[in-house]
Design an enzyme around this catalytic site. Structure first.
Site, PDB file in Angstrom:
ATOM      1  N   ASP A  51      38.422  31.759  41.879  1.00 16.17           N
ATOM      2  CA  ASP A  51      38.660  30.353  42.224  1.00 16.17           C
ATOM      3  C   ASP A  51      37.488  29.480  41.765  1.00 16.17           C
ATOM      4  O   ASP A  51      37.506  28.264  41.920  1.00 16.17           O
ATOM      5  CB  ASP A  51      38.972  30.175  43.717  1.00 16.17           C
ATOM      6  CG  ASP A  51      37.857  30.666  44.624  1.00 16.17           C
ATOM      7  OD1 ASP A  51      36.843  31.186  44.107  1.00 16.17           O
ATOM      8  OD2 ASP A  51      38.004  30.527  45.858  1.00 16.17           O
ATOM      9  N   SER A  52      36.472  30.130  41.129  1.00 19.41           N
ATOM     10  CA  SER A  52      35.415  29.377  40.432  1.00 19.41           C
ATOM     11  C   SER A  52      36.034  28.554  39.310  1.00 19.41           C
ATOM     12  O   SER A  52      35.388  27.685  38.728  1.00 19.41           O
ATOM     13  CB  SER A  52      34.358  30.331  39.873  1.00 19.41           C
ATOM     14  OG  SER A  52      34.964  31.396  39.169  1.00 19.41           O
ATOM     15  N   ASP A  90      41.901  35.625  42.723  1.00 21.40           N
ATOM     16  CA  ASP A  90      41.465  35.052  44.001  1.00 21.40           C
ATOM     17  C   ASP A  90      42.614  34.360  44.710  1.00 21.40           C
ATOM     18  O   ASP A  90      43.360  33.585  44.082  1.00 21.40           O
ATOM     19  CB  ASP A  90      40.368  34.000  43.750  1.00 21.40           C
ATOM     20  CG  ASP A  90      38.977  34.537  44.025  1.00 21.40           C
ATOM     21  OD1 ASP A  90      38.850  35.507  44.802  1.00 21.40           O
ATOM     22  OD2 ASP A  90      38.020  33.993  43.443  1.00 21.40           O
ATOM     23  N   LYS A 120      42.062  38.991  45.669  1.00 22.47           N
ATOM     24  CA  LYS A 120      40.759  38.980  46.357  1.00 22.47           C
ATOM     25  C   LYS A 120      40.770  37.861  47.377  1.00 22.47           C
ATOM     26  O   LYS A 120      41.337  36.790  47.108  1.00 22.47           O
ATOM     27  CB  LYS A 120      39.618  38.774  45.345  1.00 22.47           C
ATOM     28  CG  LYS A 120      38.243  38.625  46.008  1.00 22.47           C
ATOM     29  CD  LYS A 120      37.099  38.794  45.020  1.00 22.47           C
ATOM     30  CE  LYS A 120      36.667  37.534  44.316  1.00 22.47           C
ATOM     31  NZ  LYS A 120      36.274  36.413  45.196  1.00 22.47           N
ATOM     32  N   GLU A 122      38.236  35.966  50.705  1.00 20.62           N
ATOM     33  CA  GLU A 122      36.889  35.858  51.287  1.00 20.62           C
ATOM     34  C   GLU A 122      36.911  36.055  52.799  1.00 20.62           C
ATOM     35  O   GLU A 122      37.820  35.571  53.479  1.00 20.62           O
ATOM     36  CB  GLU A 122      36.298  34.480  50.963  1.00 20.62           C
ATOM     37  CG  GLU A 122      36.062  34.267  49.480  1.00 20.62           C
ATOM     38  CD  GLU A 122      35.447  32.902  49.173  1.00 20.62           C
ATOM     39  OE1 GLU A 122      35.083  32.157  50.125  1.00 20.62           O
ATOM     40  OE2 GLU A 122      35.325  32.575  47.985  1.00 20.62           O
ATOM     41  N   GLU A 189      28.153  38.816  47.727  1.00 23.18           N
ATOM     42  CA  GLU A 189      27.566  37.677  47.015  1.00 23.18           C
ATOM     43  C   GLU A 189      26.296  37.177  47.692  1.00 23.18           C
ATOM     44  O   GLU A 189      26.277  36.890  48.891  1.00 23.18           O
ATOM     45  CB  GLU A 189      28.600  36.531  46.903  1.00 23.18           C
ATOM     46  CG  GLU A 189      28.017  35.317  46.169  1.00 23.18           C
ATOM     47  CD  GLU A 189      29.050  34.336  45.642  1.00 23.18           C
ATOM     48  OE1 GLU A 189      30.263  34.622  45.714  1.00 23.18           O
ATOM     49  OE2 GLU A 189      28.638  33.263  45.158  1.00 23.18           O
TER      50      GLU A 189
END
Ligand code: KIV
Length: 271
Positions: A51-52, A90, A120, A122, A189
């Protein structure tokens, strides 16, 4: 029918075996077909449509604005460039925070509408039930703990996590919860290398570090960062393997000059 030329796809099993054998896992992000093809042909193990995308592709300050539809659009393009690497996608902000079922539905949507091999998301303990629900349905999940950019407004900054004993213990518990919920791998991270080392040795699943030191089972970087293409923000943990922004700028300046001076196109480049 298998042919001699058939390329063996990287799967969750491959990554588990790599951890067992002590073979490091290489991973990078991609958001388009061209880059994915270059990374895959170079031999990268895992390609993440991160999602970057919201930062490096869309120019936003945070990862929050990117939508499910946009993630799916980019993943479809990336998938076409991959023959070997495992493709992970993501789940964007607010695609799984609302409820377990919402996260389950959106993970299923990614798997149904793209050729992704995993999703993925978070978080640690607070998303463990969501991870369990998704993995119980046969969808591989990669966890992501430590600095989790979707929670940036809660954290208040992009500083390193896990520096205090209390924070380090919380991150360790999160790692355990993600593994117990069924994740096949976990991104660590921006945490101290010593903490990442402890998590890596305690967990059976591979850890993929970004700003988490050399002891992780693998490493991931945002491609436009390591290629020197995205230069708005340069965290210390990014090594610049190229300075493509400069190369592109030079090429474009040369092109402009050639056009202005009628040096392009030449006779050979004309019909
Ligand atoms: O979105 C992303 O690119 C990521 C990596 C930094 C791990 O989550």
């Amino acid at each position: 029918m298998s042919t001699e030329k058939e390329i063996k796809r990287v799967t969750t099993k491959t990554l588990a075996l790599m951890k067992k054998k002590g073979v490091k896992i290489s991973s990078l992000t991609a958001y388009d077909y061209m880059t994915a093809k270059i990374l895959d042909e170079a031999g990268i193990d895992v390609i993440l449509v991160g999602d970057s995308l919201a930062n490096v592709f869309q120019g936003n300050d945070t990862t929050l604005p990117v939508t499910m539809d946009e993630m799916i659009y980019h993943t479809k393009a990336v998938a076409k460039g991959i023959s070997r690497a495992m493709l992970v996608v993501d789940l964007p902000f607010m695609s799984y925070q609302l409820s377990i079922d919402e996260g389950f539905r959106n993970a299923g949507r990614i798997m149904k509408e793209t050729s992704a091999g995993a999703v993925k998301l978070e978080g640690g303990i607070r998303v463990a039930d969501t991870i369990k629900k998704i993995t119980d349905a046969g969808i591989p999940v990669m966890g992501h703990i430590g600095l989790t950019p979707q929670s940036i407004y809660q954290f208040g900054s992009y500083r390193e996590r896990g520096k205090t004993e209390e924070e380090a213990e919380e991150i360790f518990r999160d790692a355990k919860a993600v593994e117990e919920a069924g994740a096949f791998s976990i991104v660590l991270e921006k945490i101290p290398a010593s903490l990442a080392k402890k998590i890596t040795s305690e967990l059976k699943i591979p850890t993929i570090g970004i700003g988490a030191g050399v002891h992780c089972d693998g490493q991931i970087l945002v491609s436009p960062d390591m290629l020197g293409l995205y230069v708005d923000f340069r965290p210390r943990f990014v090594r610049h393997y190229a300075e493509l922004n400069k190369e592109i700028s030079e090429a474009v300046k040369k092109y402009i000059e050639d056009v202005k001076e009628t040096k392009f196109p030449s006779k050979e480049e004309s019909y």
